[in-house]
Design an enzyme around this catalytic site. Structure first.
Site, PDB file in Angstrom:
ATOM      1  CE  LYS A   1     -34.550  27.191 -35.816  1.00  0.00           C
ATOM      2  NZ  LYS A   1     -35.624  26.708 -34.962  1.00  0.00           N
TER       3      LYS A   1
ATOM      4  CG  ASP B   1     -35.721  20.802 -31.492  1.00  0.00           C
ATOM      5  OD1 ASP B   1     -36.402  21.813 -31.215  1.00  0.00           O
ATOM      6  OD2 ASP B   1     -35.687  20.304 -32.627  1.00  0.00           O
TER       7      ASP B   1
HETATM    8 ZN   LIG Z   1     -36.279  23.276 -32.795  1.00  0.00          ZN
END
Ligand SMILES: [Zn+2]
Length: 416
Positions: free
Chosen positions: A188, A319
């Site tokens: 990421k 998220d």
């Molecule tokens: Zn996130």
């Protein structure tokens, strides 16, 4: 000895392809042997005793989640929480999405890569975790902990706390290796500023093109795809040109960025749940965060709709980073809300289910397991629901409607 089991379903939603009325599903151990019409069930499985369910579909994937043991949206607090305490707090946080029907998660910044072995061994109940460990950030970037002295932060990084700051081609290459060392299955990177960090602007590109390319190249050498956090157009463009597989959030997509996404085969993980979740609690945000949230919220909605309309491949992510507040719709266990938001962005209920199931593993690139579909040879992860989500997708948003869950072929929830 591993046993072979069967269930019959009035409706089987395979994840990819058309729903099957009067279906049957057979699995041995962790793997599916047969999924299809009951009438075509191979002879050898016909005498198996079968349980009966209304609707059966693959276990869902939340492709953007965080397990930090965080009690609030505060990166400093997350970074200095002891790892034992964070790990303990993660135990119920792991269980909640699983009980909501999410049998796999892609964890993109947190303790997921470390926690995966506790889940895999059966010690902790949770979804299968494909983690990134840190979200790699440039110094002063979205994933930097701005209020902490840099040397303090790097000491924490060295001790396995999932915050990594890197600069320059060499630094970025090493940062990827640090994540691999923690068991990362996905890399990421923060390619733009964000909402939750204090001193960064979501419109600005973060990392140079060369640095982003270094991250992607190093990831690729180890068979890892790269997920790029980005809101603004310059960050999205740079991430795509560098070869990132997924755009996370993607709040300011336009026709030009979408052309490049389609050309490169990039996917969108829009994470609408957090935008809605933060909007619902906006009076509790700092003034800076609130202003940034209002800057991205409407653009994000338009951007998501445009991507759907133009045929960008969508996977769902929420998220989620904390437990739900009383009466709230955002938090661990509320992950199914994202399917509802996907339909508001223009996906049909069947497409939303595909985005939440079959498309999930695709966000891992070369690390993708055979999962997210009811199909021979695939992971035996599936769920039963009382009524048809194709008629009302919101039933998947409430975990109590997910009556049965099997993960790796074993029953982990059975409400009857
Ligand atoms: Zn996130």
């Amino acid at each position: 000895m591993t046993t072979t089991q069967r269930l019959d379903a009035d409706l089987l939603i395979p994840g990819k392809g058309d729903p099957i009325e009067k279906g049957a599903l057979v699995w041995t151990g962790k793997t599916i042997n047969y999924a299809g019409p009951h009438k075509d069930l191979p002879m050898e499985y016909r005498k198996l005793k079968a349980s009966r369910h209304a609707v059966v579909m693959p276990g869902m994937w939340d492709c953007h989640i965080h397990f930090l043991g965080a009690e609030k949206l505060d990166m400093m607090a997350a970074a200095i929480t002891s790892q034992a305490l964070a790990g303990a707090r993660c135990v119920p946080d792991l269980q909640a999405p699983l009980m909501a029907g999410f049998t796999s998660v892609r964890e993109v910044g947190g303790y997921g890569a470390q926690l995966a072995s506790a889940v895999d061994s059966g010690k902790v109940l949770g979804p299968t975790i494909y983690g990134s460990h840190s979200a790699i950030s440039m110094t002063a970037g979205h994933g930097d902990v701005h209020s902490m002295p840099l040397d303090g932060l790097s000491a924490l990084t060295a001790h396995g706390v999932p915050f990594t700051v890197a600069d320059g081609v060499e630094g970025c290459t090493r940062a990827v290796r640090l994540q691999l060392r923690q068991g990362a299955r996905i890399i990421k990177v923060c390619a733009s500023g964000g909402v939750a960090s204090e001193k960064v602007n979501p419109d600005h590109q973060q990392f140079s093109n060369e640095e982003l390319k270094a991250v992607v190249d190093e990831a690729r050498r180890s068979g890892r795809a790269v997920a790029a956090h980005c809101h603004g157009k310059p960050g999205v463009m740079a991430a795509l040109q560098a070869g990132c597989l997924t755009i996370e959030h993607g709040s300011f997509l336009d026709d030009e960025t979408i052309d490049v996404m389609l050309e490169k085969g990039a996917m969108l993980v829009a994470t609408r749940a957090i935008i809605e979740g933060l909007l619902a609690m906006k009076e509790h945000l700092t003034p800076v965060m609130r202003e940034k949230l209002l800057h991205v919220a409407d653009a994000h909605s338009a951007s998501y709709k445009l991507a759907v309309q133009r045929g960008v491949k969508i996977a769902l992510g929420t998220d989620t980073f904390s437990s739900p507040k009383a009466g709230g719709t955002f938090g661990y266990g509320k992950n199914g809300q994202e399917l509802l938001f996907a339909t508001l962005a223009g996906l049909s209920p069947l497409e939303a289910i595909e985005a939440a199931t079959a498309n999930g593993p695709l966000t891992l690139g070369p690390q993708a397991p055979l999962s997210g579909q009811l199909r021979k040879g695939y992971d035996a992860d599936f769920i039963a629901v009382e009524s048809n989500p194709l008629d009302d997708i919101s039933i998947l948003a409430d975990s109590s409607n997910v009556t049965h869950i099997w993960k790796g072929g074993s029953s982990v929830k059975s409400s009857s």
